[in-house]
Design a protein around this motif. Structure first.
Motif, short mmCIF file in Angstrom:
data_model
loop_
_atom_site.label_atom_id
_atom_site.label_comp_id
_atom_site.label_asym_id
_atom_site.label_seq_id
_atom_site.Cartn_x
_atom_site.Cartn_y
_atom_site.Cartn_z
N HIS A 110 -21.82 79.17 -103.24
CA HIS A 110 -21.69 77.72 -103.44
C HIS A 110 -22.94 77.19 -104.17
CE1 HIS A 110 -21.56 73.43 -102.27
NE2 HIS A 110 -22.75 73.62 -101.72
N ARG B 191 -17.61 72.50 -110.69
CA ARG B 191 -17.30 71.49 -109.67
C ARG B 191 -16.20 71.97 -108.73
NH1 ARG B 191 -14.59 67.04 -107.97
NH2 ARG B 191 -15.86 65.27 -107.33
N ASP B 192 -15.12 72.50 -109.28
CA ASP B 192 -14.01 72.97 -108.44
C ASP B 192 -14.46 74.09 -107.51
OD1 ASP B 192 -12.24 71.17 -109.63
OD2 ASP B 192 -11.56 72.64 -111.12
N HIS C 201 -17.57 74.94 -106.66
CA HIS C 201 -18.63 74.44 -105.78
C HIS C 201 -18.03 73.74 -104.56
CE1 HIS C 201 -22.74 73.03 -104.96
NE2 HIS C 201 -22.25 71.82 -104.77
N LEU C 202 -17.06 72.87 -104.79
CA LEU C 202 -16.41 72.14 -103.70
C LEU C 202 -15.55 73.07 -102.84
CD1 LEU C 202 -15.44 68.85 -105.57
CD2 LEU C 202 -17.34 69.20 -103.96
N LEU C 203 -14.82 73.99 -103.46
CA LEU C 203 -13.99 74.94 -102.72
C LEU C 203 -14.86 75.78 -101.78
CD1 LEU C 203 -11.31 76.53 -102.20
CD2 LEU C 203 -12.00 78.00 -104.10
N ASP D 244 -17.85 75.12 -100.62
CA ASP D 244 -18.44 74.29 -99.57
C ASP D 244 -17.42 74.03 -98.47
OD1 ASP D 244 -20.73 72.96 -98.57
OD2 ASP D 244 -19.89 71.04 -99.17
N GLU D 245 -16.20 73.72 -98.84
CA GLU D 245 -15.13 73.49 -97.85
C GLU D 245 -14.89 74.74 -97.02
OE1 GLU D 245 -10.46 73.45 -98.50
OE2 GLU D 245 -11.37 71.60 -99.25
N GLU E 102 -17.81 75.39 -94.57
CA GLU E 102 -17.73 74.50 -93.40
C GLU E 102 -16.71 75.00 -92.40
OE1 GLU E 102 -17.04 70.42 -94.54
OE2 GLU E 102 -18.81 70.38 -95.83
#
Length: 167
Positions: A42, A51-52, A54-56, A58-59, A62
């Motif tokens: 990430h 962006r896609d 990076h967000l994937l 991170d999700e 978590e």
């Protein structure tokens, strides 16, 4: 130094507590290793889909991290003890670290896809042990984590197919 016994009452047999706790602690080490690898990727992902991805990642990180407390608490609820250090994690983890200076985005996703697929298999194996020992509560939690690992595998699989042409 004086230590108190951590003997949580349970109706599971002592060998079941030892076997299930051991399996859950290995899964916990795998979860921590997969969490850190996912966060590593990430933090270091680059390129046109930054962006896609990076967000994937991170999700997904978590979600993986959210399992750690539940796994450790499950070990304690059945009368076992759990991980105490990064060193303990490194001795138990089966998810391999990736310390490379640079990994391409698609290689990151493919590696995490394979790690999550292997994690799902390990979760199923532990589920089988819990079934054998009558630990319905641990088995129930494992079913949720299997589904989550399969979903992460699916998303990572689909994201790595970007270069394929329709047949």
């Amino acid at each position: 130094m004086r230590t108190a016994a951590l003997k949580t009452p349970t109706d599971l047999k002592s060998n079941a507590v030892q076997d299930i706790s051991g399996a859950l602690n290995i899964l916990l080490a795998d979860m921590f290793a997969l969490y850190l690898k996912t966060k590593n990727f990430h933090w270091h992902v680059s390129g046109p889909h930054f962006r896609d991805y990076h967000l994937l990642l991170d999700e997904q990180a978590e979600q993986i991290f959210a399992t750690t407390d539940a796994i450790a608490e499950r070990v304690r609820k059945i009368g076992g003890t759990t991980l105490r250090s990064i060193g303990h994690i490194s001795r138990l983890q089966r998810v391999l670290d990736n310390d490379a200076d640079f990994v391409t985005p698609l290689d990151m996703l493919a590696e995490l896809r394979d790690d999550n697929k292997q994690l799902a298999a390990s979760l199923r194996e532990t589920h089988g042990l819990c079934d054998e020992e009558g630990d319905v509560a641990s088995a129930s939690l494992l079913e949720i984590w299997i589904d989550e690992a399969e979903r992460r595998t699916w998303f990572l699989f689909e994201a790595t197919r970007a270069g394929e042409s329709p047949k």
